[in-house]
Design a protein around this motif. Structure first.
Motif, PDB file in Angstrom:
ATOM      1  N   LYS A 103       0.868  -1.208   0.020  1.00  0.00           N
ATOM      2  CA  LYS A 103      -0.021  -0.038  -0.094  1.00  0.00           C
ATOM      3  C   LYS A 103       0.905   1.127   0.004  1.00  0.00           C
ATOM      4  O   LYS A 103       0.584   2.334  -0.596  1.00  0.00           O
ATOM      5  CB  LYS A 103      -1.175   0.022   1.379  1.00  0.00           C
ATOM      6  N   ALA A 104       1.927   1.174   0.795  1.00  0.00           N
ATOM      7  CA  ALA A 104       2.989   2.215   0.838  1.00  0.00           C
ATOM      8  C   ALA A 104       3.444   2.571  -0.449  1.00  0.00           C
ATOM      9  O   ALA A 104       3.469   3.618  -1.015  1.00  0.00           O
ATOM     10  CB  ALA A 104       3.994   2.148   1.811  1.00  0.00           C
ATOM     11  N   ARG A 105       3.827   1.645  -1.298  1.00  0.00           N
ATOM     12  CA  ARG A 105       4.275   1.618  -2.354  1.00  0.00           C
ATOM     13  C   ARG A 105       3.575   2.285  -3.593  1.00  0.00           C
ATOM     14  O   ARG A 105       3.694   3.094  -4.375  1.00  0.00           O
ATOM     15  CB  ARG A 105       4.870   0.323  -3.000  1.00  0.00           C
ATOM     16  N   ASP A 106       2.291   1.925  -3.394  1.00  0.00           N
ATOM     17  CA  ASP A 106       1.098   2.319  -4.374  1.00  0.00           C
ATOM     18  C   ASP A 106       0.962   3.767  -4.015  1.00  0.00           C
ATOM     19  O   ASP A 106       0.730   4.772  -5.097  1.00  0.00           O
ATOM     20  CB  ASP A 106      -0.382   1.727  -4.145  1.00  0.00           C
ATOM     21  N   LEU A 107       0.767   4.284  -2.951  1.00  0.00           N
ATOM     22  CA  LEU A 107       0.735   5.833  -2.588  1.00  0.00           C
ATOM     23  C   LEU A 107       1.996   6.327  -3.030  1.00  0.00           C
ATOM     24  O   LEU A 107       1.802   7.472  -3.561  1.00  0.00           O
ATOM     25  CB  LEU A 107       0.671   5.911  -0.952  1.00  0.00           C
TER      26      LEU A 107
END
Length: 222
Positions: A103-107
């Motif tokens: 999720k952090a990578r997507d953000l």
């Protein structure tokens, strides 16, 4: 002739008994004896036989063996079941951290994280936590390795059920190994029986159980 040499204490003076043979008019005679002035000695053959009878006190019947095997197998399954549940929990935590990092990578890719350092910090933290949990999981997998518990229990319980027979058939080293495992401290032979200040805890439990069962049978007859 002397499997108990060095394992017996003199009942008169407390010294460790040694053993030797002496020549009679026609035959050799074997003794456990004390080297002190007290002069205690006793025929080794008689002591050896009495000791085999003594070991018989720590054997239990086939019925008790089967009950013990069932209880021990249930406890083993309960323990390994706990390990399995704990392993699943750790694996789930690893998956959760992977999801958090994803999720952090997507953000980050969507430019919704204000600073590159924010993403790097999250990434480093997630990697550290994952490494710790993976080490923990590897250790749990080693501890929870499947084993043939049924065969191991049979071997152990059969040994206890036939302790005196195994002792009588063993060589001197085997006899001494059995004796030392049963009696952590020296034995005193008083000419009739044996006594010791401390027993192996399992042997003591078996002895107490056998004594209780014997008393119950006596009471039932009365």
């Amino acid at each position: 002739m002397y499997p108990l040499r060095g394992l017996l204490l003199c009942p008169r003076c407390g010294h460790i008994l040694t053993a030797s043979r002496s020549k009679g008019k026609k035959n050799w005679y074997h003794y456990y004896h004390c080297n002190s002035k007290c002069g205690f000695r006793h025929h080794s053959e008689k002591i050896n036989k009495l000791f085999e009878i003594e070991l018989g006190k720590y054997e239990f019947s086939e019925n008790i063996k089967n009950i013990l095997k069932t209880l021990l197998k249930d406890n083993y399954k309960s323990l390994t079941g706990c390990i399995t549940d704990a392993r699943k929990k750790v694996a789930q935590e690893i998956d959760d951290i992977g999801l958090k990092l994803s999720k952090a990578r997507d953000l980050y890719l969507m430019d919704k994280l204000d600073d590159d350092d924010d993403y790097r910090q999250v990434k480093v933290q997630c990697q550290k936590e994952t490494e710790i949990l993976e080490d923990k999981l590897r250790l749990m997998n080693t501890e929870g390795k499947e084993t043939d518990i049924s065969k191991k229990l049979d071997d152990a319980l059969n040994t206890i059920c036939n302790l005196s027979k195994l002792y009588s058939k063993a060589d001197t080293a085997g006899k001494r190994a059995i004796t030392c495992s049963m009696y952590p401290e020296k034995l005193v032979f008083d000419g009739i029986g044996f006594r010791t200040p401390r027993l192996n805890s399992i042997a003591e439990f078996i002895l107490l159980t056998n004594n209780a069962l014997s008393k119950k049978k006596t009471d039932m007859k009365l």
